[in-house]
Design an enzyme around this catalytic site. Structure first.
Site, short mmCIF file in Angstrom:
data_model
loop_
_atom_site.label_atom_id
_atom_site.label_comp_id
_atom_site.label_asym_id
_atom_site.label_seq_id
_atom_site.Cartn_x
_atom_site.Cartn_y
_atom_site.Cartn_z
N HIS A 1 -17.35 -26.78 15.56
CA HIS A 1 -16.14 -26.23 14.95
C HIS A 1 -16.06 -26.85 13.55
O HIS A 1 -16.46 -28.00 13.36
CB HIS A 1 -14.86 -26.65 15.67
N ASP B 1 -14.69 -30.27 13.58
CA ASP B 1 -15.48 -31.34 14.20
C ASP B 1 -16.24 -32.13 13.14
O ASP B 1 -16.45 -33.32 13.29
CB ASP B 1 -16.58 -30.78 15.13
N GLU C 1 -15.89 -15.46 23.14
CA GLU C 1 -16.08 -16.30 24.34
C GLU C 1 -14.90 -16.09 25.27
O GLU C 1 -13.79 -16.57 25.01
CB GLU C 1 -16.17 -17.76 23.91
N GLU D 1 -19.10 -18.62 29.18
CA GLU D 1 -19.01 -20.03 29.62
C GLU D 1 -18.77 -20.09 31.13
O GLU D 1 -17.88 -19.42 31.66
CB GLU D 1 -17.88 -20.75 28.88
N HIS E 1 -15.22 -21.06 32.26
CA HIS E 1 -14.25 -20.00 31.99
C HIS E 1 -14.39 -18.87 33.02
O HIS E 1 -13.40 -18.25 33.41
CB HIS E 1 -14.43 -19.44 30.59
N ASP F 1 -22.28 -20.95 27.16
CA ASP F 1 -21.77 -22.32 27.16
C ASP F 1 -22.02 -22.86 28.56
O ASP F 1 -21.36 -22.48 29.53
CB ASP F 1 -20.27 -22.36 26.82
N ASP G 1 -9.88 -26.36 32.82
CA ASP G 1 -11.20 -26.38 32.18
C ASP G 1 -11.69 -27.82 32.08
O ASP G 1 -11.36 -28.52 31.14
CB ASP G 1 -11.00 -25.78 30.77
N ASP H 1 -14.83 -28.84 31.81
CA ASP H 1 -15.99 -28.96 30.92
C ASP H 1 -16.94 -30.07 31.35
O ASP H 1 -17.27 -30.98 30.58
CB ASP H 1 -15.52 -29.23 29.48
N ASP I 1 -21.29 -27.05 26.44
CA ASP I 1 -19.87 -27.23 26.14
C ASP I 1 -19.31 -28.13 27.24
O ASP I 1 -18.56 -27.69 28.12
CB ASP I 1 -19.17 -25.87 26.11
#
Ligand code: XUL
Ligand code: CO
Length: 475
Positions: free
Chosen positions: A136, A139, A267, A303, A306, A331, A342, A344, A374
């Site tokens: 991003h 980031d 996404e 993802e 998700h 992802d 989520d 991750d 991710d």
């Protein structure tokens, strides 16, 4: 995601060397020169492939980057990517607790830390045999007090990233804009009720497209951060979705005019942070893309976590994307079956990885896409070594999945079963129906003459699951 960088003064940039250990040159004025090349992850060497019997935690058991599988090197088939945000930014916070991890990598000011994150990212890619990164905008460089200041920070760090790319050959899988962290986007960005938030988002996206092009990114991702609603009582859903589509058309037109040839991805995610996210799942996104004439340029970044939040399997979402010609990128992570949010986590489920790679192989492999982790280490897995162990776990799981999916296809029993199950659609009648040559009246005549359907055969789910088990466990 613990962004939360405070605004940065230019004076800080001109500060003298922040840490003699990190930067040996004490006289520089340009932070770009503050690249000591000092190792970030000291004591951890390049991870080697040692084969399935290895008990060395810092070794690959299934990922052998240069081994040829399905006509390509594993590293080219799997196209692993580091997620900048989780790996280099996330510090183990949760809603109950402060950071457990230090991700400053020896930097002191926000800009110095940003430089060291770049060093850490490229060192990780090198040591883990990962060829791509995803990011991003927020980031990679701290947000400033104004968009112009943020852009200047980004431009400076981008120079350093591009330099590192040129030195190492490492690539950018995709970039995206963080349009969810800053309070200005509390009501959304592309779907904000206030036009100013929309304008700011557009400005931020433009800068990020320029960065993606600079990094040679193969893709540009849109995850609808806060594009959704909490209650329909205050929401004009029709206008919000029209506006989102307007923004995506502008993005596409601008990026194409600048020569961007890669893929745009949406996404899907059903909920979190908003109660309802507009990009709910693959089918919902495809319907949006069709309605707004975006199918030619946009694909999906699917993802795993998700997919399960939407009440689907990961494989289901990949199949929907493939069947609609919008399979793009992945992802790679996993959620927790007992939690409704989520998480991750790094992917370790070999069934999911196998069925994912089965879909990827059937889709012809990745083109512009790849497998971006991710995923973040758990709050309690706070050491630098844990980052390596987590990536090794994820990479080995997908390497195993690739091998198992190839074996499943070579074994052939599942594909043959499916072909046999649908064989009647290749009969003359079946083909005529598929070609649209038969009317409802004609079918009605056939049905009346038929008596009853006598051709059902068993779906044999249990047998097929046994075949899957046999192949997955006897590689
Ligand atoms: C959020 C998420 C993001 C996107 C990129 O749930 O998955 O990290 O992948 O914005
Ligand atoms: Co994601």
């Amino acid at each position: 995601i613990p962004y939360g960088y405070s605004s940065l003064s230019k004076r800080a940039l001109a500060a003298s060397c922040f840490n003699a250990h990190v930067c040996k040159a004490l006289t520089f004025t340009n932070m770009g020169e503050c690249n000591s090349m000092d190792e970030v992850f000291q004591g951890i060497a390049k991870i080697q492939y040692e084969g399935a019997d290895s008990k060395n935690p810092l070794a690959f058991r299934y990922y052998n980057p240069d081994e040829i599988i399905l006509g390509r090197k594993m590293r080219d088939y799997l196209k692993f990517a580091i997620s900048y945000w989780h790996t280099l930014c996330a510090k183990g916070t949760d809603m109950f607790g402060d950071p457990t991890m230090n991700k400053s990598f020896g930097g002191q000011t926000n800009m110095q830390i940003a430089y060291r994150k770049v060093d850490a990212c490229f060192e990780l890619m090198d040591k883990l045999a990962v060829d791509y990164f995803c990011f991003h905008d927020r980031d990679i460089a701290p947000e400033g007090a104004t968009l112009a200041e943020s852009n200047a920070n980004l431009a400076e760090i981008a120079e350093y990233i591009a330099k590192k790319q040129a030195e190492t050959g490492k690539k950018c899988l995709w970039g995206t804009s963080n349009l969810f962290n800053n309070p200005r986007f509390m009501h959304g960005a592309g779907t904000a009720p206030n036009v100013d938030a929309f304008v700011f988002a557009a400005g931020q996206i433009k800068q990020n497209i320029d960065l993606c092009i600079k990094f040679g990114a193969a893709g540009i991702v849109f995850w609808g951060g806060r594009e959704g609603y909490e209650t329909l009582l205050n929401t004009d859903m029709g206008l919000e979705l029209d506006n989102m589509a307007r923004l995506l058309h502008m993005v596409k037109d601008y990026a194409r005019a600048q020569g961007f040839k890669g893929d745009f991805y949406i996404e899907p995610k059903p909920k979190e942070p908003t109660k309802h996210q507009y990009d709910f799942d693959a089918a919902t996104v495809i319907s949006f893309l069709r309605k707004y004439d975006l199918m030619d340029d946009f694909k999906l970044n699917v993802e795993a976590n998700h997919a399960t939040l939407a009440g689907h399997t990961f494989q289901h979402e990949l199949r929907v994307a493939r069947d609609n010609g919008v399979f793009g990128s992945i992802d790679a992570n996993q959620g927790d079956a007992l939690l409704g949010w989520d998480t991750d986590q790094f992917p370790t489920n070999v069934y999911d990885a196998t069925l994912c790679m089965y879909e990827v192989i059937k889709a012809g492999g990745f083109t512009d896409g790849g497998l971006n982790f991710d995923a973040k280490t758990r709050r309690g897995s706070f050491t630098e070594k844990d980052i390596f162990l987590a990536y090794i776990a994820g990479m080995d799981t997908f390497a195993y999945g690739l091998r198992a999916a190839q074996a499943l296809i070579e074994d052939g029993r599942i594909d043959q079963f499916v072909a046999q199950r649908y064989a009647s659609w290749n009969s003359e009648l079946g083909q005529n129906i598929r070609a649209g040559k038969v009317s409802l009246e004609e079918l009605s005549q056939l049905a009346l003459a038929m008596g009853d359907v006598s051709t059902n055969i068993s779906g044999s789910q249990e047998y097929l699951e046994t075949v899957l088990n046999q192949v997955v466990f006897t590689l």
